[in-house]
Motif scaffolding. Structure first.
Motif, PDB file in Angstrom:
ATOM      1  N   ALA A   1      51.219  16.018 -55.371  1.00 32.52           N
ATOM      2  CA  ALA A   1      50.556  16.954 -56.279  1.00 32.52           C
ATOM      3  C   ALA A   1      49.144  16.484 -56.621  1.00 32.52           C
ATOM      4  O   ALA A   1      48.202  17.266 -56.633  1.00 32.52           O
ATOM      5  CB  ALA A   1      51.376  17.106 -57.553  1.00 32.52           C
ATOM      6  N   ARG A   2      49.015  15.179 -56.877  1.00 33.26           N
ATOM      7  CA  ARG A   2      47.693  14.642 -57.236  1.00 33.26           C
ATOM      8  C   ARG A   2      46.748  14.676 -56.041  1.00 33.26           C
ATOM      9  O   ARG A   2      45.543  14.858 -56.188  1.00 33.26           O
ATOM     10  CB  ARG A   2      47.833  13.213 -57.750  1.00 33.26           C
ATOM     11  N   GLU A   3      47.331  14.482 -54.852  1.00 37.01           N
ATOM     12  CA  GLU A   3      46.555  14.530 -53.617  1.00 37.01           C
ATOM     13  C   GLU A   3      45.917  15.922 -53.467  1.00 37.01           C
ATOM     14  O   GLU A   3      44.719  16.060 -53.229  1.00 37.01           O
ATOM     15  CB  GLU A   3      47.530  14.259 -52.470  1.00 37.01           C
ATOM     16  N   GLU A   4      46.736  16.960 -53.639  1.00 31.89           N
ATOM     17  CA  GLU A   4      46.233  18.333 -53.512  1.00 31.89           C
ATOM     18  C   GLU A   4      45.197  18.615 -54.590  1.00 31.89           C
ATOM     19  O   GLU A   4      44.206  19.304 -54.345  1.00 31.89           O
ATOM     20  CB  GLU A   4      47.388  19.345 -53.640  1.00 31.89           C
ATOM     21  N   SER A   5      45.426  18.088 -55.796  1.00 33.65           N
ATOM     22  CA  SER A   5      44.511  18.399 -56.887  1.00 33.65           C
ATOM     23  C   SER A   5      43.132  17.757 -56.665  1.00 33.65           C
ATOM     24  O   SER A   5      42.096  18.363 -56.971  1.00 33.65           O
ATOM     25  CB  SER A   5      45.188  18.065 -58.223  1.00 33.65           C
ATOM     26  N   ILE A   6      43.094  16.565 -56.097  1.00 39.06           N
ATOM     27  CA  ILE A   6      41.798  15.949 -55.769  1.00 39.06           C
ATOM     28  C   ILE A   6      41.104  16.729 -54.650  1.00 39.06           C
ATOM     29  O   ILE A   6      39.886  16.959 -54.680  1.00 39.06           O
ATOM     30  CB  ILE A   6      41.989  14.462 -55.363  1.00 39.06           C
ATOM     31  N   MET A   7      41.888  17.180 -53.670  1.00 43.36           N
ATOM     32  CA  MET A   7      41.281  17.963 -52.575  1.00 43.36           C
ATOM     33  C   MET A   7      40.719  19.274 -53.114  1.00 43.36           C
ATOM     34  O   MET A   7      39.640  19.704 -52.708  1.00 43.36           O
ATOM     35  CB  MET A   7      42.318  18.246 -51.476  1.00 43.36           C
ATOM     36  N   GLU A   8      41.474  19.914 -54.024  1.00 42.20           N
ATOM     37  CA  GLU A   8      40.985  21.168 -54.606  1.00 42.20           C
ATOM     38  C   GLU A   8      39.705  20.943 -55.401  1.00 42.20           C
ATOM     39  O   GLU A   8      38.778  21.754 -55.346  1.00 42.20           O
ATOM     40  CB  GLU A   8      42.067  21.805 -55.484  1.00 42.20           C
ATOM     41  N   LEU A   9      39.672  19.832 -56.122  1.00 43.18           N
ATOM     42  CA  LEU A   9      38.461  19.488 -56.873  1.00 43.18           C
ATOM     43  C   LEU A   9      37.260  19.339 -55.926  1.00 43.18           C
ATOM     44  O   LEU A   9      36.187  19.897 -56.169  1.00 43.18           O
ATOM     45  CB  LEU A   9      38.699  18.180 -57.645  1.00 43.18           C
ATOM     46  N   MET A  10      37.454  18.617 -54.841  1.00 38.22           N
ATOM     47  CA  MET A  10      36.340  18.410 -53.901  1.00 38.22           C
ATOM     48  C   MET A  10      35.933  19.720 -53.246  1.00 38.22           C
ATOM     49  O   MET A  10      34.753  19.968 -52.994  1.00 38.22           O
ATOM     50  CB  MET A  10      36.714  17.352 -52.867  1.00 38.22           C
ATOM     51  N   LYS A  11      36.921  20.575 -53.009  1.00 35.02           N
ATOM     52  CA  LYS A  11      36.634  21.889 -52.417  1.00 35.02           C
ATOM     53  C   LYS A  11      35.793  22.740 -53.378  1.00 35.02           C
ATOM     54  O   LYS A  11      34.834  23.399 -52.966  1.00 35.02           O
ATOM     55  CB  LYS A  11      37.972  22.579 -52.101  1.00 35.02           C
ATOM     56  N   ASP A  12      36.133  22.713 -54.664  1.00 38.82           N
ATOM     57  CA  ASP A  12      35.353  23.453 -55.673  1.00 38.82           C
ATOM     58  C   ASP A  12      33.917  22.951 -55.704  1.00 38.82           C
ATOM     59  O   ASP A  12      32.971  23.733 -55.786  1.00 38.82           O
ATOM     60  CB  ASP A  12      35.954  23.260 -57.079  1.00 38.82           C
ATOM     61  N   ILE A  13      33.783  21.618 -55.663  1.00 37.98           N
ATOM     62  CA  ILE A  13      32.452  21.018 -55.731  1.00 37.98           C
ATOM     63  C   ILE A  13      31.635  21.385 -54.497  1.00 37.98           C
ATOM     64  O   ILE A  13      30.447  21.672 -54.578  1.00 37.98           O
ATOM     65  CB  ILE A  13      32.586  19.484 -55.883  1.00 37.98           C
ATOM     66  N   GLN A  14      32.316  21.388 -53.360  1.00 38.58           N
ATOM     67  CA  GLN A  14      31.645  21.793 -52.120  1.00 38.58           C
ATOM     68  C   GLN A  14      31.080  23.205 -52.271  1.00 38.58           C
ATOM     69  O   GLN A  14      29.928  23.469 -51.954  1.00 38.58           O
ATOM     70  CB  GLN A  14      32.643  21.744 -50.962  1.00 38.58           C
ATOM     71  N   ARG A  15      31.913  24.101 -52.793  1.00 36.24           N
ATOM     72  CA  ARG A  15      31.489  25.499 -52.962  1.00 36.24           C
ATOM     73  C   ARG A  15      30.374  25.635 -53.998  1.00 36.24           C
ATOM     74  O   ARG A  15      29.381  26.300 -53.769  1.00 36.24           O
ATOM     75  CB  ARG A  15      32.673  26.351 -53.440  1.00 36.24           C
ATOM     76  N   ASP A  16      30.571  24.969 -55.148  1.00 41.17           N
ATOM     77  CA  ASP A  16      29.632  25.166 -56.266  1.00 41.17           C
ATOM     78  C   ASP A  16      28.302  24.454 -56.045  1.00 41.17           C
ATOM     79  O   ASP A  16      27.256  24.971 -56.418  1.00 41.17           O
ATOM     80  CB  ASP A  16      30.251  24.663 -57.583  1.00 41.17           C
ATOM     81  N   LEU A  17      28.344  23.249 -55.481  1.00 41.49           N
ATOM     82  CA  LEU A  17      27.119  22.453 -55.361  1.00 41.49           C
ATOM     83  C   LEU A  17      26.581  22.389 -53.932  1.00 41.49           C
ATOM     84  O   LEU A  17      25.511  21.830 -53.697  1.00 41.49           O
ATOM     85  CB  LEU A  17      27.348  21.024 -55.877  1.00 41.49           C
ATOM     86  N   GLY A  18      27.345  22.917 -52.975  1.00 43.41           N
ATOM     87  CA  GLY A  18      26.880  22.889 -51.586  1.00 43.41           C
ATOM     88  C   GLY A  18      26.815  21.492 -51.002  1.00 43.41           C
ATOM     89  O   GLY A  18      26.017  21.199 -50.114  1.00 43.41           O
TER      90      GLY A  18
END
Ligand code: ATP
Ligand code: MG
Length: 226
Positions: free
Chosen positions: A177-194
């Motif tokens: 669960a924590r693994e997915e949550s860190i990946m989702e966080l990085m994915k959001d950052i990728q989208r928001d900050l490019g």
């Protein structure tokens, strides 16, 4: 236009008089804002490649162009400067300093970028907020879960506002669960900050987060679908 363009990269190690080739004629072409997942068996050279991308090591030969700089021929001083300006690192075991709070850990990483303590402190707080840790800024690493500590490490990597972020098995120490949550966080950052991410993992389940998955083997990268 490419942000990262690597061609004809060779890298090997000599030990005990014997030379072991690791990367052999490797090429890679990545656009700004992509999330690249790098997979491959243990010993295939994933960390070696990450070290070259991050200016921790240089190839024996070849071209490594990142954001318009060919770092393959850089010496130690230029490499250090390149790392400070352009690269954020996230490690498997977080590498936080145990005697510093979350906020101080992020501030410390900013000291090489700016001497303005007040601005650094504000920036640290902003990035800790971005990773959802506004309540944990004054906590020490041992007062946080593994997932929270890794969020601090993500904030630390991002606060410098790097061009690329390199993560070598960032979730290797976390449960599902924590693994997915860190990946989702990085994915959001990728989208928001490019931000452009290079992530090494052994977990097939994380492939879905990537724009492209590359497999390292026999010294070269093969893209899924090639
Ligand atoms: N400093 C070094 N000196 C000598 N050999 C090295 C050095 N660093 C790496 N190697 C060798 O280079 C090869 C690639 O190592 P690397 O750490 O890049 O693999 P990896 O794909 O990251 O593996 P893992 O999945 O286990 O982390 C291995 O055979 C390793 O033993
Ligand atoms: Mg490795």
């Amino acid at each position: 236009m490419s942000l990262v363009e690597i061609s004809s990269v060779n890298k090997g190690y000599r030990s005990g008089g014997e030379f072991t080739p690791v990367l052999s004629g490797l090429r890679m072409d990545v656009a700004r804002g992509e999330m690249i997942i790098i997979m491959g068996p243990s010993g295939s050279g994933k960390t070696t490649l990450m070290n070259i991308l991050g200016g921790i090591d240089v190839p024996d030969s070849g071209r490594v162009e990142i954001d318009g700089e060919n770092i393959a021929r850089y010496g130690p001083v230029e490499l250090t400067d390149f790392r400070r300006r352009k690269v954020g690192f996230i490690f498997q075991f977080y590498n936080l300093i145990p005697t510093l709070t979350a906020r101080e850990n992020v501030e410390l990483s900013l000291e090489t970028v700016s001497n303005d303590r007040e601005a650094n402190s504000e920036r640290a707080a902003r990035y800790l907020g971005l990773v959802g840790l506004e309540d944990k800024m004054d906590s020490f690493p041992q007062e946080m879960s593994g997932g929270q500590q890794q969020r601090v490490a993500v904030a630390r990597a991002l606060a410098k506002e790097p061009i690329i972020v390199l993560a070598d098995e960032p979730t290797g120490n976390l449960d599902g669960a924590r693994e997915e949550s860190i990946m989702e966080l990085m994915k959001d950052i990728q989208r928001d900050l490019g931000i452009t991410f290079f992530i090494v993992t052994h977990n097939d389940k994380l492939k879905k987060y990537a724009d492209r998955v590359m497999e390292l083997g026999n010294g070269i990268l093969v893209e899924n679908g090639d």
